[in-house]
Enzyme design. Structure first.
Site: not given
Length: 856
Positions: A557, A561, A597-598, A718
């Site tokens: 992550h 990614h 998002h991460d 994702d």
């Protein structure tokens, strides 16, 4: 027939009743004035006694004045002016009784009232008062004894003080003074000076004085009772509202004070007030004690509180009521701060006394700032300061009130009212420790955010890796025009085809992290949002670079990614034709959500955050990491140099933030199963439209359905690594598994728990089987439905199926090997058993039985 003078005189002497009646009727002041011939009325005081009619008229006029005027000073002024005329006194004065600091005093209210005076000339302004303590002067003696005094010669009176004469240049010869009482309490003292038509005031003057002062007494009593009623009403309101607000906020002392002070401000009757909070520390830190013990510094010799603490104000809260209302909080105020520089708060904290100063300019004990404190021109005139004491009788602060609104100094009633307020504040300050801890935690959080921003934000040298303005243009990006930056970026960026950013099979394995940043910038240009929404190009570069730095260097992550998810979102919108349902602004927000998002992922999942009692789990109740990623993204966007939304209008900004909220939270797989059925219904609904254009028009206007589709798009993005070509997917799967195993190691060592098989390093060989199960249980539905929804997305589903076959083959191979190992193990066990049986025969044991023969 005429009468001689002697006969008339004899008749009048013999008939006194007739004489009184006749002269009372014919010798009224009006008849005498008319006889004078000059048209000027004769002053009533030219007669020794007033006739009953005139006296009644005068008294009626006084009553009428009292009824028509609510102003005490105006009514008493008229009474004093009439008394001067009747008593033939040179002047009269009114002294009001009050108490300050527990000491009674008399202050001039109406001074030197003469028959021809105007009220404005005799009314004493608060800053010009002459104040008499009760042990000075005849007026003080009258207030003490509560009796009338007639001083026929001041030189022979031991109570006379020439203080006022020296101030005014007036010479006092004789005095007639009386107290105005309200029950047993002195309200005021009225004084007449210097008899004009005699050596001194007579007993008859005393009678007239008292007669007329009955009306003055009534008026002053009404005024005094009205004032007391007003004070008690204010006090009751202060007690009620301050108690309400104090117990409404029990943890944040600033909010407590703000609510209490703001609510009761109208009842405090002052221009400004400040509260100084004292440091409650009783023991010094070791580094402060060492210099004293080593003899390098003198021990503290300054003032201390009654319980022995050094007087240190760690915070001053200044509440401004004059002009524009405001509240100022000054942490760790310097000693020369205007609220502390006079030394009054320190003295109050040291002694615990209530201090009421009527004239700060003339005060000799404390030095207040003489000039204006601010641009408004506000000047300190009078001050009331008192300690704030908690239930342990410790002084925890000092409240200081400045300038009573009517200009008069604070009196006993003000002291009672303010003290009532500080008592409630004293109890509320019991929570200062809690507040202090909260404040420190808040400060630590701000410092931590600043540190994070410093390490994450793209600096001046890093931006040159993408925008080499120093090399090409010889200046910093901030000094360049947008057109210059656009030309430079066009040369630097890789373009859409070099790395296949429009393709579903895009792979980051051959790209450096810096090249991924450039590809991210390229996607914004391909969407056409840079020019349309006026994104400053330097800000865009800084934002992408900062987002890449915001991702931690963990196994899976990480920034790679994050970019892959954004690239898949970009591809779904463009190549997958889903952009037809969304505006440019919405596509802008969706790609940005994919990038963020991460961000700041820790390499562990939500369940681990809860098991380990991570602060994030306490901060966010659900979707723990997703909400943290969202907050981190918003945190970066709140920085002006990184805010790519800075030129959007308010409605546009609210919309993109709303979409980011939905998109990032939607990446929580726990929510995925809740939205599957809704998405499937939308896909089924699309099949009912024969005309694609009609369906696009319909869905474009359906906000809720668009948000559901967007949320499912985020899930597809994702999980998109599972749809990459096998040579890419197999490598990425090992990265995902390695990160899971790292979490499993933490669960085993830190939490002392057995991890689930997916995160158990000891079961790494089961990865293919787990991958097949993950594809069947989670992934297949997403890409199958999207391929039904838009056939352009079919390549993702096809590669998913192909990857499943590969993982299935590996899983079957593993199962076959496992089965072979089990068979070999069983055979080995059988051989061992047989060998053991043969050994027993050789040693004389029983022979094994045979099913085909018998040994005799």
């Amino acid at each position: 027939m005429s009468l001689s003078e002697e006969q008339v005189q004899h008749f009048l002497d013999q008939n006194p009743d007739f004489t009184d009646q006749y002269f009372g009727k014919t010798l009224s002041p009006e008849h005498v004035a008319g006889a004078c011939g000059d048209g000027q009325p004769t002053d009533c005081a030219s007669f020794r006694e007033l006739c009953q009619v005139e006296e009644s008229a005068a008294l009626f006029e006084l009553v009428q004045d009292m009824q028509e005027s609510v102003n005490m000073e105006r009514v008493v002024f008229k009474i004093l002016r009439r008394l001067c005329t009747i008593l033939r006194a040179d002047r009269c004065s009114l002294f009001m009784y009050r108490q300050r600091n527990g000491v009674a005093e008399l202050a001039t209210r109406l001074f030197s009232v003469q028959p021809g005076s105007a009220l404005e000339d005799c009314l004493v302004p608060p800053d010009s008062e002459i104040v008499f303590p009760l042990d000075i002067g005849v007026v003080g003696h009258v207030a003490q004894t509560k009796k009338m005094v007639n001083v026929q010669d001041v030189t022979e009176c031991p109570h006379f003080s020439p203080f006022a004469d020296e101030l005014t240049g007036y010479e006092t010869r004789n005095i007639l003074a009386t107290p105005i009482m309200n029950g047993k309490d002195v309200v005021a003292v009225i004084m007449a000076l210097n008899k004009l038509d005699g050596p001194c005031f007579t007993s008859e003057d005393e009678d007239v004085f008292l007669k007329y002062l009955n009306f003055g007494t009534l008026n002053l009593k009404i005024y005094h009772l009205s004032y007391l009623h007003n004070c008690e009403t204010r006090r009751g309101q202060v007690l009620l509202w301050s108690a309400n607000k104090v117990f409404e906020e029990l943890t944040d002392i600033e909010r407590q004070f703000h609510k209490a002070f703001y609510t009761v401000r109208a009842y405090l009757n002052c221009d400004r007030y400040s509260v100084g909070l004292l440091d409650m520390t009783k023991e010094k830190e070791f580094f402060d004690v060492w210099p004293v013990l080593m003899g390098e510094a003198q021990p503290y010799s300054g003032p201390r509180t009654p319980d022995g603490r050094e007087i240190v104000f760690y915070k001053v809260i200044d509440y401004i009521l004059h002009g524009k209302e405001d509240i100022k909080v000054i942490p760790s105020p310097p000693a020369d701060h205007w609220a502390l520089a006079s030394g009054l708060p320190t003295y109050v904290a040291e002694s615990g006394f209530i201090c009421n100063i009527m004239n700060t300019a003339a005060d000799e004990m404390f030095t207040f700032q003489e000039g204006p404190l601010d641009d408004s021109g506000w000047v300190i005139k009078n001050v009331l300061s008192m300690p704030i004491v908690n239930k342990k009788e410790e002084i925890v602060g000092v409240a200081t009130f400045y300038n009573r609104k009517d200009g008069k100094p604070f009196d006993e009633q003000d002291e009672v009212l303010m003290e009532s307020l500080t008592q409630f504040l004293g109890w509320s300050v019991l929570n200062t420790d809690t507040y202090d801890k909260m404040n420190k935690l808040e400060n630590r959080k701000d410092i931590a955010q600043d540190m994070v921003l410093y390490h994450v934000r793209c600096d001046k040298d890093e931006i040159q890796l993408i925008l080499p303005t120093r090399e090409r243009l010889g200046k910093e990006p901030a000094d360049c025009e947008e057109d210059e930056l656009g030309i430079l970026l066009k040369e630097v960026l890789p373009g859409p085809s070099k790395f296949d950013i429009y393709e579903f099979h895009f792979s980051d394995l051959e790209c450096t992290e810096l090249e991924l940043v450039k590809c991210g910038i390229q996607m914004y240009y391909e969407l056409g949002v840079v020019r349309k929404f006026q994104i400053p190009q330097e800000v865009l570069v800084r934002f992408l670079f900062s987002v890449s730095k915001g991702y931690r260097r963990i196994t899976y992550h990480n920034w790679r990614h994050g970019f892959n998810v954004a690239q898949t979102m970009f591809t779904l919108l463009t190549t997958g034709k889903l952009k037809s349902y969304y505006t440019d602004l919405e596509a802008f927000a969706m790609v940005t959500a994919g990038l963020c998002h991460d961000i700041d992922h820790r390499g562990t999942n939500n369940l681990y955050q809860m098991k380990s009692q991570n602060p994030l789990a306490k901060l966010h109740g659900s979707s723990i990491l997703e909400r943290h990623h969202l907050e981190f993204g918003k945190f970066l966007l709140s920085e002006e140099t990184l805010n790519i939304y800075q030129n959007l209008n308010r409605r546009q900004h609210e919309h993109v933030i709303h979409l980011m909220d939905i998109a990032i939270i939607a990446t929580d797989l726990a929510l995925y199963f809740k939205k599957r059925t809704m998405f499937q219904k939308i896909v089924d609904e699309s099949k009912n439209y024969e005309d694609r254009k009609s369906w696009v028009e319909y869905l474009s206007l359906e906000t809720t359905r668009k948000e559901i589709v967007m949320a499912m798009m985020m899930t597809a993005c994702d999980l998109s690594a599972i749809t990459k070509p096998w040579e890419v997917q197999s490598k990425v799967a090992l990265l995902v598994a390695a990160e899971f195993w790292e979490q499993g190691d933490l669960e085993r060592t830190v939490l002392d728990q057995q991890p689930i098989p997916m995160m158990d390093r000891n079961k790494a060989a089961e990865l293919p089987k787990l991958q097949v199960g993950f594809i069947d249980f989670v992934c297949t539905f997403v890409y199958k439905e999207f391929s039904r929804f838009h056939e352009e997305i079919l390549p993702m589903f096809d590669r998913l199926q192909n990857n499943r076959k590969e993982w299935k083959a590996l899983a079957d191979e593993y199962e076959a090997k496992l089965k072979a190992l089990e068979e070999e193990k069983q055979q080995q066990e059988d051989r061992t058993t047989a060998k053991k049986a043969g050994t027993e025969i050789c040693n004389g044991g029983p022979a094994p039985k045979s099913s085909t023969c018998c040994i005799l």
